[in-house]
Write an enzyme that holds these catalytic residues in place. Structure first.
Site, mmCIF file in Angstrom:
data_model
loop_
_atom_site.group_PDB
_atom_site.id
_atom_site.type_symbol
_atom_site.label_atom_id
_atom_site.label_comp_id
_atom_site.label_asym_id
_atom_site.label_seq_id
_atom_site.Cartn_x
_atom_site.Cartn_y
_atom_site.Cartn_z
ATOM 1 N N ASP A 91 -0.156 5.100 1.022
ATOM 2 C CA ASP A 91 -0.176 6.091 2.223
ATOM 3 C C ASP A 91 -0.292 5.372 3.447
ATOM 4 O O ASP A 91 -1.361 4.290 3.682
ATOM 5 C CB ASP A 91 -1.524 7.028 2.035
ATOM 6 C CG ASP A 91 -1.601 7.790 0.606
ATOM 7 O OD1 ASP A 91 -1.350 8.920 0.900
ATOM 8 O OD2 ASP A 91 -1.891 7.299 -0.333
ATOM 9 N N ASP A 115 -1.455 -0.956 5.922
ATOM 10 C CA ASP A 115 -1.707 -0.555 7.222
ATOM 11 C C ASP A 115 -3.255 -0.316 7.330
ATOM 12 O O ASP A 115 -3.740 0.152 8.316
ATOM 13 C CB ASP A 115 -1.102 0.794 7.481
ATOM 14 C CG ASP A 115 -1.791 1.857 6.592
ATOM 15 O OD1 ASP A 115 -2.261 3.032 7.158
ATOM 16 O OD2 ASP A 115 -2.010 1.772 5.432
ATOM 17 N N ASP A 136 0.944 -1.104 -0.112
ATOM 18 C CA ASP A 136 0.150 -0.156 0.004
ATOM 19 C C ASP A 136 0.818 1.143 0.060
ATOM 20 O O ASP A 136 1.947 1.147 0.396
ATOM 21 C CB ASP A 136 -0.665 -0.217 1.218
ATOM 22 C CG ASP A 136 -1.900 1.168 1.318
ATOM 23 O OD1 ASP A 136 -2.369 1.627 0.234
ATOM 24 O OD2 ASP A 136 -1.873 1.654 2.416
#
Length: 225
Positions: free
Chosen positions: A17, A174, A15
């Site tokens: 960000d 996250d 991922d």
């Protein structure tokens, strides 16, 4: 941390960000500008940070308590996008250890790539602004395929671009939707607990096969053939 990743892994997908980059300062500032433009008091970046991984939905939720069902949401979202587009590389940085991690993956002979829900409008210039991302084998945005995460389509597309089977790719993110997408794609999954939603959630409930507390912890999960 549970070591579960085998020598069959040939690529690591990330991922963006909250996993590779800390974009919360620019995302938060873009939303906060909307508040101050309306004569509202500024909010601290710490108010925005936990929801930075949720993009416009998260930022507008913090700034205005606005949900996607609000009749003005699309108008506000485009204003947020314009603000963000004007400043998205101003205060955005790699998380500590990311550059070293990518260098180590390349020395191990592993491919790596990015799968984000950010639209190409932002992903392409942002990735291009950071030289460390120049060797990514795949960069998949939220609008590259007809579906965004938690649908597995973006991850399956990345695997196809790299000419690998899904189970040869690890996915690191996250947000719970990252883990849901990775599991649906048949990939080993790793929860980045240092990220935005990872730091605010019970990541043990996500179903990830492993957890890392910093980017370089990922190297402990990898074994070469």
């Amino acid at each position: 941390m549970t070591v579960v990743i085998s020598a069959g892994i040939r690529a690591v997908l990330f991922d963006l960000d909250g996993t590779l980059i800390d974009s919360a300062p620019d995302l938060g500032a873009a939303a906060d500008q909307m508040r101050t433009d309306r004569g509202m008091p500024s909010l601290p970046i710490d108010a925005y940070r936990p929801m930075a991984g949720a993009g416009a939905r998260g930022m507008l939720g913090v700034a205005f308590g606005m949900t996607p069902e609000h009749p003005d949401f699309l108008t506000y979202r485009e204003e947020f996008f314009c603000n963000y587009e004007a400043r998205m590389t101003r205060s955005t940085f790699l998380f500590d250890g990311v550059a070293d991690l990518i260098g180590a993956l390349e020395r191990l002979g592993l491919q790596w790539g990015i799968v984000t829900n950010k639209s190409q409008r932002f992903t392409i210039p942002l990735v291009a602004s950071m030289p460390v991302f120049s060797k990514a084998a795949a960069v998949v945005s939220g609008d590259t395929t007809p579906h965004a995460k938690p649908h597995p389509a973006p991850l399956l597309h990345a695997a196809q671009v790299m000419a690998l089977a899904p189970d040869q790719c690890m996915y690191v993110g996250d947000d719970e939707r990252d883990i849901v997408a990775g599991r649906a794609a048949g990939m080993p999954t790793v929860a980045a607990t240092y990220g935005y939603l990872g730091s605010q959630s019970d990541t043990s409930q996500w179903g990830a096969q492993a957890h890392i507390n910093s980017p370089l912890d990922l190297l402990q999960l990898l074994r070469t053939a």
